[in-house]
Design a protein around this motif. Structure first.
Motif, PDB file in Angstrom:
ATOM      1  N   ARG A   7     -47.002  -1.611   5.207  1.00  0.00           N
ATOM      2  CA  ARG A   7     -47.786  -0.692   6.034  1.00  0.00           C
ATOM      3  C   ARG A   7     -46.858  -0.166   7.119  1.00  0.00           C
ATOM      4  NH1 ARG A   7     -52.770  -3.058   9.348  1.00  0.00           N
ATOM      5  NH2 ARG A   7     -51.086  -3.494  10.809  1.00  0.00           N
ATOM      6  N   VAL A   8     -46.802   1.167   7.249  1.00  0.00           N
ATOM      7  CA  VAL A   8     -45.842   1.770   8.173  1.00  0.00           C
ATOM      8  C   VAL A   8     -46.511   2.778   9.103  1.00  0.00           C
ATOM      9  CG1 VAL A   8     -43.874   1.471   6.608  1.00  0.00           C
ATOM     10  CG2 VAL A   8     -45.181   3.604   6.534  1.00  0.00           C
ATOM     11  N   LYS A   9     -45.892   2.949  10.253  1.00  0.00           N
ATOM     12  CA  LYS A   9     -46.289   4.015  11.174  1.00  0.00           C
ATOM     13  C   LYS A   9     -45.616   5.316  10.773  1.00  0.00           C
ATOM     14  CE  LYS A   9     -47.350   0.954  14.928  1.00  0.00           C
ATOM     15  NZ  LYS A   9     -47.328   0.721  16.346  1.00  0.00           N
ATOM     16  N   LYS A  10     -44.410   5.182  10.179  1.00  0.00           N
ATOM     17  CA  LYS A  10     -43.689   6.313   9.600  1.00  0.00           C
ATOM     18  C   LYS A  10     -42.559   5.765   8.751  1.00  0.00           C
ATOM     19  CE  LYS A  10     -40.685   7.091  13.591  1.00  0.00           C
ATOM     20  NZ  LYS A  10     -40.214   8.083  14.561  1.00  0.00           N
ATOM     21  N   ALA A  11     -42.122   6.577   7.795  1.00  0.00           N
ATOM     22  CA  ALA A  11     -41.019   6.173   6.928  1.00  0.00           C
ATOM     23  C   ALA A  11     -40.374   7.415   6.330  1.00  0.00           C
ATOM     24  CB  ALA A  11     -41.515   5.258   5.813  1.00  0.00           C
ATOM     25  N   SER A  12     -39.097   7.283   6.000  1.00  0.00           N
ATOM     26  CA  SER A  12     -38.392   8.389   5.347  1.00  0.00           C
ATOM     27  C   SER A  12     -37.309   7.829   4.447  1.00  0.00           C
ATOM     28  CB  SER A  12     -37.786   9.349   6.376  1.00  0.00           C
ATOM     29  OG  SER A  12     -36.789   8.691   7.135  1.00  0.00           O
ATOM     30  N   VAL A  13     -36.877   8.667   3.507  1.00  0.00           N
ATOM     31  CA  VAL A  13     -35.789   8.303   2.619  1.00  0.00           C
ATOM     32  C   VAL A  13     -34.815   9.480   2.579  1.00  0.00           C
ATOM     33  CG1 VAL A  13     -37.029   9.041   0.535  1.00  0.00           C
ATOM     34  CG2 VAL A  13     -35.152   7.408   0.333  1.00  0.00           C
ATOM     35  N   ALA A  14     -33.522   9.151   2.671  1.00  0.00           N
ATOM     36  CA  ALA A  14     -32.484  10.182   2.689  1.00  0.00           C
ATOM     37  C   ALA A  14     -31.448   9.895   1.608  1.00  0.00           C
ATOM     38  CB  ALA A  14     -31.811  10.232   4.058  1.00  0.00           C
ATOM     39  N   ILE A  15     -30.899  10.968   1.084  1.00  0.00           N
ATOM     40  CA  ILE A  15     -29.789  10.905   0.135  1.00  0.00           C
ATOM     41  C   ILE A  15     -28.680  11.764   0.724  1.00  0.00           C
ATOM     42  CG2 ILE A  15     -29.009  11.436  -2.209  1.00  0.00           C
ATOM     43  CD1 ILE A  15     -31.996  11.161  -3.060  1.00  0.00           C
ATOM     44  N   ASP A  16     -27.487  11.190   0.860  1.00  0.00           N
ATOM     45  CA  ASP A  16     -26.358  11.897   1.476  1.00  0.00           C
ATOM     46  C   ASP A  16     -26.743  12.496   2.821  1.00  0.00           C
ATOM     47  OD1 ASP A  16     -24.673  11.297  -0.683  1.00  0.00           O
ATOM     48  OD2 ASP A  16     -25.341  13.092  -1.781  1.00  0.00           O
ATOM     49  N   GLN A  17     -27.455  11.716   3.605  1.00  0.00           N
ATOM     50  CA  GLN A  17     -27.882  12.063   4.964  1.00  0.00           C
ATOM     51  C   GLN A  17     -28.881  13.227   5.025  1.00  0.00           C
ATOM     52  OE1 GLN A  17     -24.280  12.440   7.289  1.00  0.00           O
ATOM     53  NE2 GLN A  17     -23.802  10.287   7.022  1.00  0.00           N
ATOM     54  N   GLN A  18     -29.462  13.583   3.887  1.00  0.00           N
ATOM     55  CA  GLN A  18     -30.501  14.613   3.841  1.00  0.00           C
ATOM     56  C   GLN A  18     -31.832  13.959   3.503  1.00  0.00           C
ATOM     57  OE1 GLN A  18     -30.011  17.955   4.536  1.00  0.00           O
ATOM     58  NE2 GLN A  18     -27.927  17.340   5.054  1.00  0.00           N
ATOM     59  N   VAL A  19     -32.829  14.120   4.375  1.00  0.00           N
ATOM     60  CA  VAL A  19     -34.144  13.535   4.127  1.00  0.00           C
ATOM     61  C   VAL A  19     -34.771  14.249   2.929  1.00  0.00           C
ATOM     62  CG1 VAL A  19     -36.466  13.198   5.052  1.00  0.00           C
ATOM     63  CG2 VAL A  19     -34.465  12.825   6.516  1.00  0.00           C
ATOM     64  N   VAL A  20     -35.175  13.443   1.930  1.00  0.00           N
ATOM     65  CA  VAL A  20     -35.807  13.991   0.726  1.00  0.00           C
ATOM     66  C   VAL A  20     -37.292  13.645   0.645  1.00  0.00           C
ATOM     67  CG1 VAL A  20     -33.660  14.052  -0.597  1.00  0.00           C
ATOM     68  CG2 VAL A  20     -35.119  12.016  -0.709  1.00  0.00           C
ATOM     69  N   GLY A  21     -37.730  12.701   1.462  1.00  0.00           N
ATOM     70  CA  GLY A  21     -39.133  12.323   1.492  1.00  0.00           C
ATOM     71  C   GLY A  21     -39.455  11.652   2.811  1.00  0.00           C
ATOM     72  N   ALA A  22     -40.613  11.991   3.389  1.00  0.00           N
ATOM     73  CA  ALA A  22     -41.004  11.394   4.666  1.00  0.00           C
ATOM     74  C   ALA A  22     -42.516  11.388   4.779  1.00  0.00           C
ATOM     75  CB  ALA A  22     -40.391  12.164   5.827  1.00  0.00           C
ATOM     76  N   ILE A  23     -43.023  10.365   5.455  1.00  0.00           N
ATOM     77  CA  ILE A  23     -44.465  10.270   5.709  1.00  0.00           C
ATOM     78  C   ILE A  23     -44.690   9.812   7.143  1.00  0.00           C
ATOM     79  CG2 ILE A  23     -45.050   9.745   3.309  1.00  0.00           C
ATOM     80  CD1 ILE A  23     -45.527   6.784   4.315  1.00  0.00           C
ATOM     81  N   GLN A  24     -45.908   9.972   7.580  1.00  0.00           N
ATOM     82  CA  GLN A  24     -46.364   9.347   8.814  1.00  0.00           C
ATOM     83  C   GLN A  24     -47.117   8.080   8.413  1.00  0.00           C
ATOM     84  OE1 GLN A  24     -45.418  10.341  11.971  1.00  0.00           O
ATOM     85  NE2 GLN A  24     -44.056  11.610  10.722  1.00  0.00           N
ATOM     86  N   ARG A  25     -48.207   7.793   9.005  1.00  0.00           N
ATOM     87  CA  ARG A  25     -48.965   6.564   8.760  1.00  0.00           C
ATOM     88  C   ARG A  25     -49.296   6.385   7.286  1.00  0.00           C
ATOM     89  NH1 ARG A  25     -54.806   5.171  11.484  1.00  0.00           N
ATOM     90  NH2 ARG A  25     -54.598   2.907  11.325  1.00  0.00           N
ATOM     91  N   GLY A  26     -49.070   5.182   6.781  1.00  0.00           N
ATOM     92  CA  GLY A  26     -49.402   4.908   5.391  1.00  0.00           C
ATOM     93  C   GLY A  26     -48.632   3.731   4.840  1.00  0.00           C
TER      94      GLY A  26
END
Length: 148
Positions: A7-26
């Motif tokens: 359970r997160v307040k926010k999360a993101s995933v990056a490839i080569d320092q470029q964010v490819v996916g991000a969310i807020q609460r979930g």
């Protein structure tokens, strides 16, 4: 399949320092597939994850599901959830699914989550990814379809 749910307040995933996916609460989901997994396993996980009540209600009890808080999912493939550490110091990954099936099931899993009405962001299967998150709680749940 194995899924680690955080359970997160926010999360993101990056490839080569470029964010490819991000969310807020979930939920941040770390997802691993085995060759023996079936569509029934996918359906089981989608049902359990979307109905899981781990968000706090007005009394502070974990009683609300993802939809009740308009939560999102960030899904990241992670074959290392099937690491075998029983011998030596170097983990083995023989029980992880073959890449072709694992990629297919990972995509299918995410599609089924979206079909259930959840907004889903993803990483990229097989990529070297950097995951950033702010845990909420922390609350971490492990799902394993071998142990329903």
């Amino acid at each position: 399949m194995r899924v680690v749910l955080q359970r997160v307040k926010k999360a993101s995933v990056a490839i080569d320092q470029q964010v490819v996916g991000a969310i807020q609460r979930g939920y941040l989901l770390l997802v691993a597939v085995r060759d023996s997994d079936t569509e029934a396993d996918l359906d089981y996980l989608v049902r359990k994850i979307t109905k899981l009540r781990i968000f706090e209600d007005e009394q502070g009890k974990m009683n609300l599901a993802l939809a009740a808080v308009q939560g999102q999912i960030l899904s990241v493939s992670q074959f290392t959830l099937y690491a075998d550490t029983s011998k030596g110091n170097r983990p083995g990954f023989a029980t992880a699914g073959q890449p072709a099936k694992a990629a297919e099931y990972y995509d299918w899993f995410n599609q089924k989550l979206q079909a259930a009405g959840v907004e889903v962001a993803t990483g990229k299967f097989g990529a070297d990814m950097a995951v950033t998150l702010v845990n909420d709680g922390p609350v971490t749940i492990l799902f394993d379809t071998e142990n329903k």
